[in-house]
Design a protein around this motif. Structure first.
Motif, short mmCIF file in Angstrom:
data_model
loop_
_atom_site.label_atom_id
_atom_site.label_comp_id
_atom_site.label_asym_id
_atom_site.label_seq_id
_atom_site.Cartn_x
_atom_site.Cartn_y
_atom_site.Cartn_z
N ALA A 41 0.83 -1.21 0.00
CA ALA A 41 0.00 0.00 0.00
C ALA A 41 0.86 1.25 0.00
CB ALA A 41 -0.93 -0.01 1.22
N TRP A 42 1.90 1.24 0.80
CA TRP A 42 2.77 2.41 0.88
C TRP A 42 3.64 2.55 -0.37
CZ3 TRP A 42 3.88 6.67 3.86
CH2 TRP A 42 2.97 6.90 4.90
N VAL A 43 4.09 1.44 -0.91
CA VAL A 43 4.85 1.51 -2.16
C VAL A 43 4.02 2.19 -3.24
CG1 VAL A 43 5.77 0.12 -4.06
CG2 VAL A 43 6.38 -0.44 -1.70
N ASP A 44 2.75 1.77 -3.36
CA ASP A 44 1.89 2.31 -4.41
C ASP A 44 1.39 3.72 -4.09
OD1 ASP A 44 2.26 -0.04 -5.71
OD2 ASP A 44 0.29 -0.87 -5.30
N ARG A 45 1.29 4.02 -2.79
CA ARG A 45 0.81 5.34 -2.40
C ARG A 45 1.84 6.44 -2.69
NH1 ARG A 45 -0.75 7.09 3.77
NH2 ARG A 45 -2.05 5.22 3.66
N VAL A 46 3.11 6.15 -2.40
CA VAL A 46 4.12 7.22 -2.44
C VAL A 46 5.06 7.13 -3.64
CG1 VAL A 46 4.03 7.34 0.07
CG2 VAL A 46 5.83 5.99 -1.01
N ALA A 163 7.47 2.21 6.90
CA ALA A 163 8.85 2.69 6.86
C ALA A 163 9.73 1.77 6.02
CB ALA A 163 9.41 2.81 8.27
N VAL A 164 9.53 0.45 6.17
CA VAL A 164 10.31 -0.51 5.39
C VAL A 164 10.04 -0.31 3.90
CG1 VAL A 164 10.71 -2.95 4.91
CG2 VAL A 164 10.38 -2.18 7.26
N SER A 165 8.79 -0.02 3.55
CA SER A 165 8.46 0.18 2.13
C SER A 165 9.20 1.38 1.56
CB SER A 165 6.95 0.38 1.96
OG SER A 165 6.54 1.66 2.40
N LEU A 166 9.41 2.39 2.39
CA LEU A 166 10.14 3.57 1.93
C LEU A 166 11.63 3.27 1.81
CD1 LEU A 166 8.26 6.20 4.11
CD2 LEU A 166 8.02 5.86 1.65
N VAL A 167 12.14 2.47 2.75
CA VAL A 167 13.56 2.08 2.68
C VAL A 167 13.83 1.29 1.41
CG1 VAL A 167 15.38 0.73 3.79
CG2 VAL A 167 13.81 2.09 5.19
N VAL A 168 13.00 0.28 1.15
CA VAL A 168 13.19 -0.58 -0.01
C VAL A 168 12.68 0.08 -1.28
CG1 VAL A 168 12.58 -2.81 -1.03
CG2 VAL A 168 13.03 -2.64 1.43
N GLY A 169 11.54 0.76 -1.15
CA GLY A 169 10.87 1.32 -2.32
C GLY A 169 11.61 2.45 -2.99
N SER A 170 12.36 3.23 -2.21
CA SER A 170 13.05 4.38 -2.79
C SER A 170 14.11 3.96 -3.82
CB SER A 170 13.67 5.24 -1.68
OG SER A 170 12.66 5.79 -0.86
N ALA A 173 12.34 2.11 -6.77
CA ALA A 173 11.69 3.01 -7.73
C ALA A 173 12.70 3.65 -8.65
CB ALA A 173 10.90 4.09 -6.97
N ALA A 174 13.83 4.05 -8.10
CA ALA A 174 14.86 4.68 -8.92
C ALA A 174 15.38 3.72 -9.99
CB ALA A 174 16.01 5.15 -8.03
N TYR A 175 15.63 2.48 -9.61
CA TYR A 175 16.14 1.49 -10.56
C TYR A 175 15.09 1.13 -11.61
CZ TYR A 175 20.69 0.58 -8.48
OH TYR A 175 21.98 0.71 -8.05
N ASP A 288 21.11 12.58 -9.79
CA ASP A 288 21.10 11.21 -10.28
C ASP A 288 20.03 10.42 -9.53
OD1 ASP A 288 22.44 8.88 -11.78
OD2 ASP A 288 22.51 8.21 -9.68
N ILE A 289 19.10 9.83 -10.26
CA ILE A 289 17.94 9.20 -9.62
C ILE A 289 18.34 8.02 -8.74
CG2 ILE A 289 15.82 7.91 -10.07
CD1 ILE A 289 15.27 9.71 -12.40
N LYS A 290 19.33 7.21 -9.19
CA LYS A 290 19.74 6.06 -8.40
C LYS A 290 20.40 6.50 -7.09
CE LYS A 290 22.08 3.79 -11.52
NZ LYS A 290 22.88 2.72 -12.14
N THR A 291 21.26 7.51 -7.18
CA THR A 291 21.90 8.02 -5.96
C THR A 291 20.86 8.58 -5.01
OG1 THR A 291 23.89 8.60 -7.21
CG2 THR A 291 23.60 9.66 -5.07
N LEU A 292 19.92 9.33 -5.55
CA LEU A 292 18.86 9.91 -4.75
C LEU A 292 18.02 8.81 -4.08
CD1 LEU A 292 16.82 12.98 -5.92
CD2 LEU A 292 15.75 11.19 -4.58
N GLY A 293 17.78 7.73 -4.81
CA GLY A 293 17.01 6.62 -4.26
C GLY A 293 17.69 6.00 -3.05
N TRP A 294 19.00 5.81 -3.14
CA TRP A 294 19.72 5.23 -2.00
C TRP A 294 19.75 6.19 -0.82
CZ3 TRP A 294 20.36 0.37 -1.38
CH2 TRP A 294 20.50 -0.47 -2.49
N ILE A 295 19.88 7.48 -1.08
CA ILE A 295 19.86 8.46 0.01
C ILE A 295 18.51 8.43 0.72
CG2 ILE A 295 19.87 10.93 0.54
CD1 ILE A 295 21.96 11.25 -1.70
N MET A 296 17.43 8.43 -0.05
CA MET A 296 16.11 8.40 0.56
C MET A 296 15.87 7.08 1.30
SD MET A 296 14.92 11.33 0.17
CE MET A 296 13.49 10.87 1.15
N GLY A 297 16.42 5.99 0.76
CA GLY A 297 16.31 4.72 1.46
C GLY A 297 16.95 4.79 2.84
#
Length: 448
Positions: A41-46, A163-170, A173-175, A288-297
Motif C-alpha cells: 500500500a505504501w509503495v503504491d501510495r508514495v 517505513a520498510v516500504s520507503l527504505v526498499v521502495g526508494s 523506484a529509482a532502478y 542522479d535518480i539512483k543516488t537519490l534513491g539510496w539516500i532516501m532509502g
C-alpha cells in the motif's frame, strides 16, 4: 477465565506455554500477510514522489499541480474510511482487505497512462478511496484475535511496514525508472506505476485465502486453541473495566477530538517526508535518480529505526503518552532544521535533518495507535479508529498542497517546511496538555 484458571490440572507454566504457542500460530498466520499488504500500500501510495522527478517535465506540470494531486489522495481516504470499517464488520476482514488491495492496485497501474491534471486528480482520489479503511481495518481486525498485551508488538511490526516500504521502495523506484526508460516506447515513470501495481492485485487474491474473519471460524485452529483465545480476550475485557462503547457518546467526551488533532499534526510531518523528501534532496544537488534513491532509502531507514526503538522503549517503560509526544517533537525539530539547511544549500545538513525528522515522526505513529484503546471499546473503537485516521489524514491533503503552493510562488521550500514543523510540534503540546498519564499506563489495561 484467566490463563492459570484454564490450566488445571496442568501447571500454570504449562498452560501459559500452550497459550503462547496458540498466539504464535495466530501471529505467523495473520501478521506476515497484513504486513506485506501494508508494505505494498505504501509503495503504491508514495511512488508518485519518485515519478514526479521526471513525470513533471514530461507532462509540463507545476509543483502546485503535483501538490494538489498528491494531497487529493487523502480526500478519498477521508470520505470512504468510516464506511470501509463499517463494511468490514458486516462482510468480514478477508473480503474487505481483498477489495481494498485489488482496487488500489488497478488504480496504480492506470496511473501509467495519465496525461492531464484532471486525470491525475481523479486517479489519486480513487487510490485514496480504495485504500481507505486498510490501516484502521487491520487494527480493528487484530483486536478480534489478540489481547492488548500481545497486540502491541504485532501492531508495531504491521505499522513499521510503511517505513520498510520507503527504505526498499526508494532505491527500487529509482532502478525501475532508469532500467525501464524507453521500453515499449514508454517512460520510466509509467513503468514504475505498472510494475509496482501488479503485486497488489495478486496479493489481494492471496489475502482472501489466507485470512480468516474470526477465531471461531478458523479451521486451522483446534478447539482448544480457540478456547485459549476466547479465555484471554474475556480476561482482558474484565481487567480493562468500563470504557466508552458508544461512538456518539465518545464524541461528547472530547478525547476523540484531541486524538484526531494529535494524529493530524503528526501526519502533516509524515506526508511532507514521503511526498517531498526526494524533491528536497534533489534541491541540494543530488540529481542522479539512483543516488537519490539510496539516500532516501537511508533516510527512511532512520524512520524504521525510530519505530522499532521507540516501540521497544515504550514496551520497556510501559508508557505511551510521552513516547508519542517526544517522538513528534523530534520529528518537528528535523523539519525546522531542514528548512534552514535547504535554504543554505547544505546537502549534509538536509540529509541529517530529514533522517532526524523521519526517525521522530515515524517513531510516533505506532505508539500513538495504542492511545485510542484507553478510551474506546466495542462499536466505539471500530468507528473511532476509522474516524481518527480518516479525519487526521486530511493533513496529508493540506500539507503537500501548502508546500507545493509556497514553492511555486516563492521558489523556496523553507517557509512551507517551517509551517509544517510548527504544526507537528503542536502534537506534542496537545498530548502534554490533554492526554492523561494515568490512562496510558499498561496497568490500565492495554500495554503501550
Amino acid at each position: 477465565m484467566s490463563v492459570t484458571e484454564t490450566a488445571s490440572p496442568l501447571s500454570a507454566s504449562a498452560a501459559l506455554d500452550e497459550h503462547n504457542a496458540t498466539f504464535r500460530r495466530v501471529i505467523w498466520r495473520i501478521i506476515p500477510c497484513v504486513t506485506l499488504i501494508w508494505f505494498l500500500a505504501w509503495v503504491d501510495r508514495v511512488n508518485v514522489g519518485f515519478a514526479k522527478l521526471t513525470m513533471m517535465n514530461d507532462l509540463h506540470w507545476s509543483d502546485a499541480i503535483y501538490g494538489a494531486g498528491a494531497g487529493i489522495f487523502f480526500i478519498g481516504y477521508f470520505l470512504f474510511e468510516v464506511p470501509s470499517n463499517m463494511l468490514l464488520q458486516k462482510i468480514g476482514a478477508r473480503k474487505t482487505i481483498m477489495r481494498i488491495t485489488i482496487g488500489w492496485g488497478v488504480v496504480c497501474i492506470a496511473m501509467a497512462w495519465v496525461q492531464t491534471p484532471g486525470q491525475f486528480y481523479l486517479l489519486r482520489f480513487l487510490m485514496g478511496a480504495f485504500e481507505a479503511g486498510l490501516q484502521p481495518g487491520v487494527i480493528l481486525y487484530l483486536t478480534y484475535w489478540l489481547p492488548a498485551h500481545r497486540r502491541g508488538k504485532a501492531l508495531g511490526v504491521f505499522v513499521s511496514a510503511s517505513a520498510v516500504s520507503l527504505v526498499v521502495g526508494s532505491p527500487l523506484a529509482a532502478y525501475i525508472m532508469e532500467m525501464s526508460q524507453g521500453a515499449a516506447g514508454m517512460q520510466g515513470w509509467q513503468w514504475l506505476f505498472i510494475i509496482e501495481g501488479i503485486p497488489s492485485v495478486l496479493m489481494g487474491l492471496v489475502a482472501f485465502f489466507i485470512l480468516t474473519d474470526l477465531p471461531s471460524k478458523a479451521k486451522w485452529l483446534s478447539d482448544s486453541e480457540k478456547a485459549h483465545i476466547a479465555a484471554e480476550m474475556a480476561d482482558e475485557d474484565r481487567k480493562l473495566g468500563p470504557r466508552e462503547h458508544s461512538f456518539a457518546a465518545s464524541l461528547k467526551s472530547g478525547k476523540i477530538w484531541v486524538l484526531i488533532a494529535v494524529f493530524f499534526c503528526i501526519i502533516a510531518g509524515n506526508a511532507t517526508l514521503v511526498y517531498y523528501g526526494p524533491s528536497l534532496v534533489k534541491e541540494v544537488g543530488f540529481t542522479d535518480i539512483k543516488t537519490l534513491g539510496w539516500i532516501m532509502g537511508g533516510i527512511y531507514a532512520c524512520g524504521w529505526g525510530g519505530m522499532v526503538l521507540n516501540g521497544w522503549l515504550s514496551d520497556r517503560s510501559k508508557e505511551t503518552r510521552l513516547h508519542t509526544a517526544v517522538a513528534a517533537a523530534i520529528g518537528a525539530t528535523g523539519l525546522l532544521l531542514a528548512a534552514y539547511f535547504v535554504g543554505e544549500k547544505n546537502a549534509a545538513g538536509v540529509i541529517f535533518s530529514l533522517a532526524l525528522s523521519s526517525a521522530g515522526t515515524m517513531g510516533a505513529i505506532p505508539i500513538f495507535w495504542q492511545l485510542p484503546g484507553q478510551y474506546l471499546s466495542g462499536s466505539a473503537i471500530a468507528i473511532g479508529l476509522a474516524v481518527i485516521n480518516s479525519v487526521a489524514n486530511l493533513s496529508g491533503y493540506f500539507s503537500p498542497q501548502l508546500l507545493g503552493y509556497l514553492k511555486s510562488t516563492t521558489g523556496r521550500y523553507a517557509q512551507g517546511l517551517t509551517g509544517i514543523a510548527l504544526v507537528e510540534l503542536m502534537a506534542t503540546v496537545l498530548i502534554v496538555l490533554f492526554i492523561s498519564p494515568a490512562r496510558t499506563a499498561s496497568g490500565s489495561g492495554a500495554k503501550g
